[in-house]
Scaffold this motif. Structure first.
Motif, PDB file in Angstrom:
ATOM      1  N   ASN A   1      -9.760   3.284  -3.903  1.00  0.00           N
ATOM      2  CA  ASN A   1      -9.628   1.968  -3.262  1.00  0.00           C
ATOM      3  C   ASN A   1     -10.281   1.990  -1.885  1.00  0.00           C
ATOM      4  O   ASN A   1     -10.076   2.924  -1.118  1.00  0.00           O
ATOM      5  CB  ASN A   1      -8.149   1.597  -3.106  1.00  0.00           C
TER       6      ASN A   1
ATOM      7  N   GLN B   1      -3.059   5.842   0.793  1.00  0.00           N
ATOM      8  CA  GLN B   1      -4.265   5.019   0.916  1.00  0.00           C
ATOM      9  C   GLN B   1      -4.995   5.332   2.221  1.00  0.00           C
ATOM     10  O   GLN B   1      -4.404   5.856   3.166  1.00  0.00           O
ATOM     11  CB  GLN B   1      -3.878   3.533   0.877  1.00  0.00           C
TER      12      GLN B   1
ATOM     13  N   ALA C   1       0.824  -1.217   0.000  1.00  0.00           N
ATOM     14  CA  ALA C   1       0.000   0.000   0.000  1.00  0.00           C
ATOM     15  C   ALA C   1       0.851   1.258   0.000  1.00  0.00           C
ATOM     16  O   ALA C   1       1.910   1.307   0.642  1.00  0.00           O
ATOM     17  CB  ALA C   1      -0.917   0.004   1.225  1.00  0.00           C
TER      18      ALA C   1
ATOM     19  N   MET D   1      -6.332   7.811  -5.570  1.00  0.00           N
ATOM     20  CA  MET D   1      -5.884   6.933  -4.478  1.00  0.00           C
ATOM     21  C   MET D   1      -7.060   6.508  -3.606  1.00  0.00           C
ATOM     22  O   MET D   1      -7.117   5.382  -3.125  1.00  0.00           O
ATOM     23  CB  MET D   1      -4.861   7.674  -3.599  1.00  0.00           C
ATOM     24  N   LYS D   2      -7.982   7.457  -3.420  1.00  0.00           N
ATOM     25  CA  LYS D   2      -9.092   7.194  -2.502  1.00  0.00           C
ATOM     26  C   LYS D   2     -10.183   6.330  -3.126  1.00  0.00           C
ATOM     27  O   LYS D   2     -11.174   6.012  -2.462  1.00  0.00           O
ATOM     28  CB  LYS D   2      -9.694   8.512  -2.027  1.00  0.00           C
TER      29      LYS D   2
ATOM     30  N   ALA E   1      -2.481  -1.754  -3.354  1.00  0.00           N
ATOM     31  CA  ALA E   1      -3.368  -0.681  -2.907  1.00  0.00           C
ATOM     32  C   ALA E   1      -2.657   0.637  -3.191  1.00  0.00           C
ATOM     33  O   ALA E   1      -1.883   1.150  -2.382  1.00  0.00           O
ATOM     34  CB  ALA E   1      -3.687  -0.846  -1.426  1.00  0.00           C
TER      35      ALA E   1
END
Ligand code: 13P
Ligand code: SF4
Length: 309
Positions: free
Chosen positions: A271, A25, A21, A268-269, A57
Motif C-alpha cells: 500500500n 503501514q 490503518a 503491508m508495504k 490500509a
C-alpha cells in the motif's frame, strides 16, 4: 500545488470515507489515517464506523473482516495483492478435512485468515485477546488452533492447554535471527527485549514482554526502561517512537541482511499513498464476500468482540 495527502483528505471528506490503518503501514499512510491500531482495535473501530466508505490500509484479511462487520458499506483495499503468509498457509478445503478428522474439537482461529476459514471456526481471536478467548473454552473441550503455530504454541505455554496447532507461520516474524539478536543485546545490555507472539519460541524466550502491537506500544510507555529491542514488523516504530519520543527503539535484526536491517512485511508495504488516493478516487479495488460465507464468518468474529468487551 495540492499535495497527495491534501488531495486524499479532501476526497475523504467529499466521499464521507474513513481510513483505518494498521501499525505496519508506511508512516505517511498512518499520518492521514482516522485510526491506527492493532487487529483487535481495527475490528472494534470498523464496527463503529459511520462513514459510507472504509479505506482499509492493511492486508486483505483485515479489510475482509471490516467488510464482514459492515456488509452494507463499501470497503476498499488500496492493493488487492496485499495478502498474508498466515492466511495463505491455511487453504479452506484442507482445513475442512482437518476439522472433520477432529469432530469434538472447538475451532479457534487467529484473525489472520480468510473469510472461508472464519466461516469454519467457532471463535476468532487476535494476538491481544488469544489467551482470554482460549480460557473461555472449558478445559475438558479440546481445541484446534489455526493458522499460527507460534502464537498457538505460546498460548499453549501460557494456559497449559494442549491445543492442536495448524502448521502456519508469519514470514516476517520468523525472519528474526536469534544469533544477531543476542549480539545486538550484548551491545545494548540495558535494553528490554519485546516481541510479538507470532515470533518463534527461541525469540520469545529472550523477551521481557510479549504482546500484540498495541500491547508493545503500551508496554514501552509504562516501562521505566529507556531502551528497547523491538521484535515485530518495523512499521510499528513510527507510532511507538511518537509515543515515547525520548526512548531509544532498536528493531530486532532479521536473518537476511536487507536495507532496513529489520523485518518488514512486503504485503503491508504494497500500500502506498498513491494507491490510497487512486482507490478512493475510483472506489476500487472493493472487497466483497459471498453472502453464504459472510453469514457464517461473522458469527465467530461477533463472539470474539463480545468476549473482548
Ligand atoms: P496485531 O497488530 O494484532 O498484533 O497483529 C500483528 C500482525 O501481524 C498483523 O498482521
Ligand atoms: Fe501476515 Fe505477518 Fe504480514 Fe502480519 S506481518 S500481514 S501476519 S505476513
Amino acid at each position: 500545488m495540492e499535495s497527495l495527502k491534501e488531495k486524499i483528505l479532501q476526497l475523504k471528506k467529499e466521499k464521507n470515507a474513513v481510513i483505518l490503518a494498521h501499525y505496519y503501514q508506511q508512516p505517511e499512510i498512518q499520518e492521514i489515517a482516522d485510526y491506527v491500531g492493532d487487529s483487535l482495535g481495527l475490528s472494534q473501530e470498523a464496527k463503529k464506523v459511520n462513514a459510507d466508505i472504509i479505506v482499509f490500509a492493511g492486508v486483505h484479511f483485515m479489510a475482509e473482516t471490516a467488510k464482514l462487520l459492515n456488509p452494507k458499506k463499501k470497503v476498499l483495499l488500496p492493493d488487492l495483492e496485499a495478502g498474508c503468509s498466515l492466511a495463505e498457509s491455511c487453504p479452506p478445503d484442507i482445513f475442512k478435512k482437518f476439522i472433520d478428522a477432529h469432530p469434538h474439537h472447538i475451532v479457534i482461529t487467529y484473525v489472520n485468515c480468510s473469510a472461508e476459514i472464519k466461516a469454519l471456526s467457532h471463535i476468532v481471536c487476535t494476538s491481544s485477546n488469544a489467551e482470554k478467548i482460549v480460557n473461555s473454552v472449558p478445559e475438558n473441550i479440546p481445541i484446534i488452533f489455526a493458522p499460527d503455530k507460534n502464537l498457538g504454541n505460546y498460548i499453549n505455554q501460557k494456559t497449559g492447554r494442549k491445543m492442536l496447532l495448524w502448521d502456519g507461520s508469519c514470514v516476517v516474524h520468523e525472519a528474526f535471527s536469534l544469533e544477531k539478536l543476542i549480539a545486538l543485546y550484548k551491545e545494548h545490555p540495558d535494553a528490554g527485549i519485546i516481541a510479538h507472539p507470532e515470533s518463534e519460541n527461541r525469540i520469545l524466550e529472550t523477551a521481557s514482554y510479549i504482546g500484540s502491537t498495541s500491547g508493545m506500544i503500551d508496554f514501552v510507555k509504562r516501562s521505566p526502561k529507556t531502551k528497547f529491542i523491538v521484535a515485530t514488523e518495523a512499521g510499528i516504530l513510527y507510532k511507538m517512537q511518537e509515543a515515547v519520543p525520548d526512548k531509544i527503539l532498536i528493531p530486532a535484526p532479521a536473518l537476511e541482511d536487507n536495507t532496513c536491517a529489520c523485518s518488514e512485511c512486503a504485503y503491508m508495504k504494497l500500500n502506498t499513498l498513491r494507491k490510497v488516493y487512486d482507490c478512493l478516487l475510483h472506489e476500487s479495488p472493493e472487497i466483497k464476500v459471498p453472502k453464504k460465507i459472510a453469514d457464517k464468518a461473522i458469527i465467530p468474529i461477533q463472539r470474539m468482540l463480545e468476549l473482548s468487551k
